[in-house]
Design a protein around this motif. Sequence first.
Motif, PDB file in Angstrom:
ATOM      1  N   GLU A 153       6.692  15.248 -21.848  1.00  0.00           N
ATOM      2  CA  GLU A 153       7.898  15.119 -22.662  1.00  0.00           C
ATOM      3  C   GLU A 153       8.792  13.995 -22.148  1.00  0.00           C
ATOM      4  O   GLU A 153       9.382  13.244 -22.928  1.00  0.00           O
ATOM      5  N   LEU A 154       8.878  13.837 -20.827  1.00  0.00           N
ATOM      6  CA  LEU A 154       9.669  12.753 -20.250  1.00  0.00           C
ATOM      7  C   LEU A 154       9.092  11.388 -20.657  1.00  0.00           C
ATOM      8  O   LEU A 154       9.852  10.468 -20.996  1.00  0.00           O
ATOM      9  N   ARG A 155       7.765  11.268 -20.649  1.00  0.00           N
ATOM     10  CA  ARG A 155       7.135  10.006 -21.091  1.00  0.00           C
ATOM     11  C   ARG A 155       7.457   9.723 -22.559  1.00  0.00           C
ATOM     12  O   ARG A 155       7.804   8.600 -22.921  1.00  0.00           O
ATOM     13  N   ARG A 156       7.330  10.761 -23.404  1.00  0.00           N
ATOM     14  CA  ARG A 156       7.617  10.576 -24.833  1.00  0.00           C
ATOM     15  C   ARG A 156       9.082  10.211 -25.060  1.00  0.00           C
ATOM     16  O   ARG A 156       9.405   9.355 -25.884  1.00  0.00           O
ATOM     17  N   THR A 157       9.973  10.849 -24.307  1.00  0.00           N
ATOM     18  CA  THR A 157      11.400  10.573 -24.461  1.00  0.00           C
ATOM     19  C   THR A 157      11.732   9.160 -23.998  1.00  0.00           C
ATOM     20  O   THR A 157      12.492   8.438 -24.677  1.00  0.00           O
ATOM     21  N   ALA A 158      11.158   8.741 -22.880  1.00  0.00           N
ATOM     22  CA  ALA A 158      11.387   7.368 -22.404  1.00  0.00           C
ATOM     23  C   ALA A 158      10.896   6.372 -23.442  1.00  0.00           C
ATOM     24  O   ALA A 158      11.578   5.366 -23.725  1.00  0.00           O
ATOM     25  N   GLY A 212      15.740   0.649 -28.487  1.00  0.00           N
ATOM     26  CA  GLY A 212      16.376  -0.540 -27.946  1.00  0.00           C
ATOM     27  C   GLY A 212      17.095  -0.377 -26.621  1.00  0.00           C
ATOM     28  O   GLY A 212      17.746  -1.322 -26.160  1.00  0.00           O
ATOM     29  N   LEU A 213      17.007   0.774 -25.977  1.00  0.00           N
ATOM     30  CA  LEU A 213      17.650   0.926 -24.682  1.00  0.00           C
ATOM     31  C   LEU A 213      16.869   0.151 -23.631  1.00  0.00           C
ATOM     32  O   LEU A 213      15.644   0.063 -23.691  1.00  0.00           O
ATOM     33  N   THR A 214      17.598  -0.406 -22.691  1.00  0.00           N
ATOM     34  CA  THR A 214      16.951  -1.124 -21.598  1.00  0.00           C
ATOM     35  C   THR A 214      16.378  -0.113 -20.603  1.00  0.00           C
ATOM     36  O   THR A 214      16.745   1.073 -20.605  1.00  0.00           O
ATOM     37  N   GLY A 215      15.529  -0.607 -19.737  1.00  0.00           N
ATOM     38  CA  GLY A 215      14.957   0.246 -18.701  1.00  0.00           C
ATOM     39  C   GLY A 215      16.019   0.877 -17.822  1.00  0.00           C
ATOM     40  O   GLY A 215      15.959   2.059 -17.475  1.00  0.00           O
ATOM     41  N   ARG A 216      17.029   0.077 -17.470  1.00  0.00           N
ATOM     42  CA  ARG A 216      18.109   0.610 -16.627  1.00  0.00           C
ATOM     43  C   ARG A 216      18.931   1.654 -17.377  1.00  0.00           C
ATOM     44  O   ARG A 216      19.341   2.667 -16.797  1.00  0.00           O
ATOM     45  N   ASP A 217      19.178   1.429 -18.666  1.00  0.00           N
ATOM     46  CA  ASP A 217      19.912   2.429 -19.450  1.00  0.00           C
ATOM     47  C   ASP A 217      19.092   3.712 -19.594  1.00  0.00           C
ATOM     48  O   ASP A 217      19.627   4.821 -19.484  1.00  0.00           O
ATOM     49  N   ILE A 218      17.807   3.576 -19.823  1.00  0.00           N
ATOM     50  CA  ILE A 218      16.930   4.752 -19.916  1.00  0.00           C
ATOM     51  C   ILE A 218      16.973   5.520 -18.595  1.00  0.00           C
ATOM     52  O   ILE A 218      17.056   6.746 -18.578  1.00  0.00           O
ATOM     53  N   ALA A 219      16.960   4.789 -17.486  1.00  0.00           N
ATOM     54  CA  ALA A 219      17.020   5.423 -16.162  1.00  0.00           C
ATOM     55  C   ALA A 219      18.294   6.255 -16.026  1.00  0.00           C
ATOM     56  O   ALA A 219      18.250   7.392 -15.548  1.00  0.00           O
ATOM     57  N   HIS A 220      19.419   5.708 -16.465  1.00  0.00           N
ATOM     58  CA  HIS A 220      20.681   6.450 -16.381  1.00  0.00           C
ATOM     59  C   HIS A 220      20.668   7.668 -17.288  1.00  0.00           C
ATOM     60  O   HIS A 220      21.116   8.750 -16.886  1.00  0.00           O
ATOM     61  N   VAL A 221      20.157   7.502 -18.493  1.00  0.00           N
ATOM     62  CA  VAL A 221      20.127   8.613 -19.452  1.00  0.00           C
ATOM     63  C   VAL A 221      19.246   9.752 -18.935  1.00  0.00           C
ATOM     64  O   VAL A 221      19.617  10.930 -19.015  1.00  0.00           O
ATOM     65  N   LEU A 222      18.089   9.405 -18.366  1.00  0.00           N
ATOM     66  CA  LEU A 222      17.138  10.427 -17.921  1.00  0.00           C
ATOM     67  C   LEU A 222      17.368  10.891 -16.485  1.00  0.00           C
ATOM     68  O   LEU A 222      16.761  11.871 -16.045  1.00  0.00           O
ATOM     69  N   GLY A 223      18.211  10.182 -15.756  1.00  0.00           N
ATOM     70  CA  GLY A 223      18.480  10.575 -14.376  1.00  0.00           C
ATOM     71  C   GLY A 223      17.329  10.274 -13.436  1.00  0.00           C
ATOM     72  O   GLY A 223      17.071  11.027 -12.494  1.00  0.00           O
ATOM     73  N   VAL A 224      16.636   9.176 -13.704  1.00  0.00           N
ATOM     74  CA  VAL A 224      15.533   8.747 -12.847  1.00  0.00           C
ATOM     75  C   VAL A 224      15.775   7.299 -12.446  1.00  0.00           C
ATOM     76  O   VAL A 224      16.693   6.645 -12.942  1.00  0.00           O
ATOM     77  N   SER A 225      14.936   6.783 -11.575  1.00  0.00           N
ATOM     78  CA  SER A 225      15.081   5.393 -11.145  1.00  0.00           C
ATOM     79  C   SER A 225      14.503   4.447 -12.193  1.00  0.00           C
ATOM     80  O   SER A 225      13.641   4.843 -12.994  1.00  0.00           O
TER      81      SER A 225
END
Length: 133
Positions: free
Chosen positions: A93-98, A105-118
Amino acid sequence: MDAGQIVEPPRIVACRAGDGWVLHMDGVEPTYVRRLDGAIEHGRILMEAAKVPGAEQGAVLKIDLGDELNQRVTVSTQATVDAHKAQVAAAAELRRTAAALNEHGLTGRDIAHVLGVSPQRVSQLLNDQQARG
């Protein structure tokens, strides 16, 4: 016994006794071992010497701790299996959500903040999702 007949491996039932274990096997007198780590091999050797059918192929160890502890072992090992299944499902589910956030259009860094991962984990998630299709 027919030449092509499959023989089930004999069972060894280990019951706690004092500081060790008593092994109960068909065709062999019960025997005492200090620890379980060699119980299968010890029992197999004894059964093979007693010509118990299938012993030369190995044996199956069943540990009998009594009803209460057997039930606790069953419940706890099932909980571990269930937790692993949940972890696998959560990772999928985390892979699908990312991937969905990336498609929006979210950047990798924004996705990291949203999901609470690096950000590195986001990269792994997106690469895993692409590889899985």
